[in-house]
Design an enzyme around this catalytic site. Structure first.
Site, mmCIF file in Angstrom:
data_model
loop_
_atom_site.group_PDB
_atom_site.id
_atom_site.type_symbol
_atom_site.label_atom_id
_atom_site.label_comp_id
_atom_site.label_asym_id
_atom_site.label_seq_id
_atom_site.Cartn_x
_atom_site.Cartn_y
_atom_site.Cartn_z
ATOM 1 N N SER A 33 28.237 4.717 8.212
ATOM 2 C CA SER A 33 28.065 4.380 6.791
ATOM 3 C C SER A 33 26.668 4.719 6.290
ATOM 4 O O SER A 33 25.665 4.263 6.849
ATOM 5 C CB SER A 33 28.265 2.874 6.578
ATOM 6 O OG SER A 33 29.603 2.544 6.743
ATOM 7 N N TYR A 88 39.980 -1.252 10.146
ATOM 8 C CA TYR A 88 40.313 -2.087 8.978
ATOM 9 C C TYR A 88 40.966 -1.293 7.853
ATOM 10 O O TYR A 88 41.515 -1.867 6.917
ATOM 11 C CB TYR A 88 39.081 -2.846 8.462
ATOM 12 C CG TYR A 88 37.946 -1.958 7.976
ATOM 13 C CD1 TYR A 88 38.042 -1.252 6.783
ATOM 14 C CD2 TYR A 88 36.781 -1.842 8.713
ATOM 15 C CE1 TYR A 88 37.010 -0.443 6.345
ATOM 16 C CE2 TYR A 88 35.743 -1.040 8.285
ATOM 17 C CZ TYR A 88 35.869 -0.338 7.094
ATOM 18 O OH TYR A 88 34.844 0.467 6.687
ATOM 19 N N GLU A 89 40.911 0.045 7.944
ATOM 20 C CA GLU A 89 41.599 0.837 6.923
ATOM 21 C C GLU A 89 43.108 0.812 7.131
ATOM 22 O O GLU A 89 43.864 1.229 6.257
ATOM 23 C CB GLU A 89 41.080 2.279 6.934
ATOM 24 C CG GLU A 89 39.630 2.370 6.468
ATOM 25 C CD GLU A 89 39.044 3.757 6.626
ATOM 26 O OE1 GLU A 89 39.212 4.566 5.709
ATOM 27 O OE2 GLU A 89 38.416 4.030 7.670
ATOM 28 N N SER A 215 32.891 -0.751 13.728
ATOM 29 C CA SER A 215 33.296 0.581 14.217
ATOM 30 C C SER A 215 32.867 0.770 15.665
ATOM 31 O O SER A 215 32.597 -0.200 16.370
ATOM 32 C CB SER A 215 32.644 1.660 13.342
ATOM 33 O OG SER A 215 31.247 1.667 13.533
ATOM 34 N N HIS A 250 28.687 -4.242 0.801
ATOM 35 C CA HIS A 250 28.699 -2.862 1.302
ATOM 36 C C HIS A 250 27.574 -2.061 0.643
ATOM 37 O O HIS A 250 26.977 -1.170 1.264
ATOM 38 C CB HIS A 250 30.060 -2.215 1.031
ATOM 39 C CG HIS A 250 30.210 -0.841 1.626
ATOM 40 N ND1 HIS A 250 29.947 -0.571 2.959
ATOM 41 C CD2 HIS A 250 30.592 0.347 1.070
ATOM 42 C CE1 HIS A 250 30.159 0.723 3.191
ATOM 43 N NE2 HIS A 250 30.549 1.301 2.068
#
Ligand code: HPA
Length: 282
Positions: A33, A88-89, A215, A250
């Site tokens: 990210s 989580y997607e 992740s 986020h």
């Protein structure tokens, strides 16, 4: 055999080989990210959007570009995943094996995984870089559940030294060389998509975790299973829930990753030059 995703991997390999007719790098980098910008340091030969690679699930998260870059970081040939998929997607965990096994099939033998993470230790404030020494899988999922692909690796496999000590030494040499401070510690993967509760964070800290994120663990598991060497690097973007007095977001992750970006790229470029010099990757 669809459980093993062999068709998807084969189709991905074919699509990538068709798009890139040069040699394939043996080192791969996954950008987490807010870190995708590292692509600007590469001398790029080929760009392949994940949408053009049939077996690659397309990332849906802001801050994740979703493309493969093939080129060089300094002297090191490198294949770079700019953006990744997360449990989580909603992808089946087994789908997360596809990109890693595709890289393996293309000849990659070392995987460098980056991520953004929350800190569980006050002496690792936002902006800290942390080399992973180990991980704790609290995602409640595992991409290797299901039939084992014996051509990839054994059903049961060792996870001692999952994060390669030699690669970590090289990261620490790069830290010295560039003057960038690098901590080391244990990464815990929670499932997300919510940030953790303060009670969870207290528990994780007692368990010996140093940072928490969403992740990396599936990628490390798949890579170790098929015999790749793995290094992990977290950019600490926030104190984990309950350890600071503001709500997590986020946007904060992206903003703090952006601030730490200069340090991270200096470190990685030096690390990659070190790898380029070592016979193993020449
Ligand atoms: N928790 C989980 N994932 C994260 C965090 C966090 O605090 N910060 C960045 N990614």
């Amino acid at each position: 055999m669809t459980d093993l995703r062999r068709d998807e991997i084969a189709r991905s390999v074919t699509a990538i080989r068709r798009a890139h007719d040069g040699d394939f790098p043996v080192v791969a980098l996954i950008l987490g990210s807010g870190l995708g910008k590292f692509g600007e340091h590469l001398k790029i030969d080929t760009i392949i959007p994940y949408a053009d690679v049939p077996g690659f699930p397309v990332s849906t998260v802001v801050g994740h570009e979703g493309r493969l870059l093939i080129g060089r970081a300094g002297r090191l040939p490198l294949i770079c995943m700019q953006g990744r998929m997360h449990l989580y997607e909603g992808y089946p965990a087994q789908d997360l094996a596809i990109p890693i096994r595709t890289l393996r099939a293309l000849g990659v033998n070392a995987l460098i995984i980056t991520n953004a993470a929350g800190s569980l230790r006050t002496e690792m404030p936002p902006g800290t870089l942390m080399a992973l020494t180990d991980h704790i899988n609290m995602s409640s999922q595992n991409p290797l559940i299901g039939p084992n692909d014996d051509d990839m690796g054994p059903r049961f496999f060792d996870m001692s030294d999952a994060y390669d000590p030699d690669l970590r030494d090289a990261l620490m040499r790069a830290a010295k060389e560039t003057g960038v401070d690098v901590s080391s510690g244990v990464y815990l993967q929670a499932s997300g998509p919510n940030f953790e509760t303060p009670a969870e964070v207290r528990m994780f800290a007692q368990w010996g975790a140093d940072a928490v994120g969403m992740s990396t663990v599936p990628e490390c598991l798949v890579a170790r299973h098929c015999g790749m060497r793995v290094a992990g690097l977290s950019v600490i973007t926030n104190m984990a829930a309950g350890l600071s007095n503001h709500a997590l977001s986020h946007q904060e992750t992206l903003d703090e990753a952006e601030k730490a970006y200069g340090k991270m790229s200096a470190l990685l470029l030096s690390f990659f030059n070190d790898l380029a010099s070592s016979a193993h990757h020449a």
